[in-house]
Write an enzyme that holds these catalytic residues in place. Structure first.
Site, PDB file in Angstrom:
ATOM      1  N   THR A  28       0.747  -1.201  -0.029  1.00 43.12           N
ATOM      2  CA  THR A  28       0.052   0.075  -0.078  1.00 43.12           C
ATOM      3  C   THR A  28       0.849   1.142   0.242  1.00 43.12           C
ATOM      4  OG1 THR A  28      -1.567  -1.325   1.360  1.00 43.12           O
ATOM      5  CG2 THR A  28      -1.876   1.191   1.163  1.00 43.12           C
ATOM      6  N   LYS A 140       4.929  -9.060   3.082  1.00 39.74           N
ATOM      7  CA  LYS A 140       3.228  -8.876   3.108  1.00 39.74           C
ATOM      8  C   LYS A 140       2.577  -9.693   2.167  1.00 39.74           C
ATOM      9  CE  LYS A 140       0.867  -4.783   4.134  1.00 39.74           C
ATOM     10  NZ  LYS A 140       0.755  -3.187   4.286  1.00 39.74           N
ATOM     11  N   GLU A 173       5.023  -5.432  16.605  1.00 42.77           N
ATOM     12  CA  GLU A 173       4.466  -4.443  15.690  1.00 42.77           C
ATOM     13  C   GLU A 173       3.158  -4.069  16.503  1.00 42.77           C
ATOM     14  OE1 GLU A 173       4.123  -6.358  11.982  1.00 42.77           O
ATOM     15  OE2 GLU A 173       2.550  -7.861  12.475  1.00 42.77           O
TER      16      GLU A 173
END
Length: 267
Positions: A28, A140, A173
């Protein structure tokens, strides 16, 4: 607006392996004034994941052309680039797949991100834990079920995001961002060798710190070390860098290193 292999459409085959198995990867990206930010780093990250998965990389020049056509003409907007192995026969084997499917989603910049950049963000602490997966850690890939469950937990708590630990109780995270903290002028961030996603903005921050002689230490850290930090901030490619003002009931001030990183990344 959605694009599939360069064509404007919101339809894709039910036989696509991303729908069937999560077989692919995505990134993204932030767009500022019609320019994709850090495109080379996004491309490198996608290339690395595609090579790991054994998916034939696309023509990046062609992908860049498609991205430029999809951009929303705002001061800030977003693009999601998603690559699937493509359509294939029944079963896990990829042998019957002909070519990858490349989808692009253009979207407006999230309003709540602007608020986080100005006011900071409050984090909860997720009770669910990430499993260890050194084969896919850092990448990802398209299977994000852990993140879906973790975000749902924070939704129930009425919190925008939360700190995520692995099954060994190491900080990894947040549900949607990389996390950093500062103690005595040293930046700390978790080792993502066994879980988590290595963000493009994480790499930008580490490179900036090295150029400016700010010490960065990466390792396995317990939640207590995060609680004892002087400053905490989070990053992802779309958000940039946002100060964390609370984790649970623990409050944090915006310190000089966070301000310096924000000025570099968010300007």
């Amino acid at each position: 607006m959605y694009w599939v292999n360069g064509q404007a459409t919101d339809m894709i085959s039910l036989r696509d392996r991303s729908f069937q198995y999560g077989d692919g990867c995505f990134t993204t990206m932030l767009v500022k004034n019609n320019q994709v930010q850090h495109w080379d780093k996004h491309k490198e990250r996608m290339q690395s994941c595609l090579e790991l998965l054994g998916i034939t990389p696309p023509s990046w020049q062609q992908v860049e052309s498609w991205l430029s056509k999809a951009i929303i003409a705002d001061a800030k907007s977003g693009l999601k680039l998603h690559i699937s192995r493509g359509e294939g026969g029944r079963g896990y084997s990829p042998n019957q797949v002909i070519s990858p499917s490349i989808t692009i989603n253009a979207f407006n910049y999230p309003v709540h991100y602007e608020r986080w950049l100005i006011k900071g963000i409050r984090l909860g602490i997720c009770s669910l834990r990430l499993g260890l997966n050194p084969l896919l850690a850092g990448h990802k890939h398209n299977n994000r079920l852990e993140q879906v469950l973790l975000k749902a937990e924070m939704d129930k708590e009425g919190l925008p995001d939360g700190v995520v630990l692995d099954i060994n109780d190491n900080v990894i995270e947040t549900t949607s961002a990389n996390i950093f903290w500062v103690k005595e002028d040293v930046i700390y961030t978790p080792d993502l060798s066994n879980a988590g996603v290595k963000g493009v903005m994480q790499r930008v921050i580490i490179d900036f710190a090295a150029k400016n002689k700010i010490d960065v230490k990466t390792g396995q850290y317990a939640l207590e070390e995060l609680f004892n930090a002087d400053e905490v901030f989070v990053s992802n490619s779309l958000l940039g860098v946002a100060q964390v003002d609370f984790i649970g009931k623990q409050a944090y001030d915006k310190g000089p290193i966070t301000k310096q990183i924000q000025e570099m990344v968010n300007s």
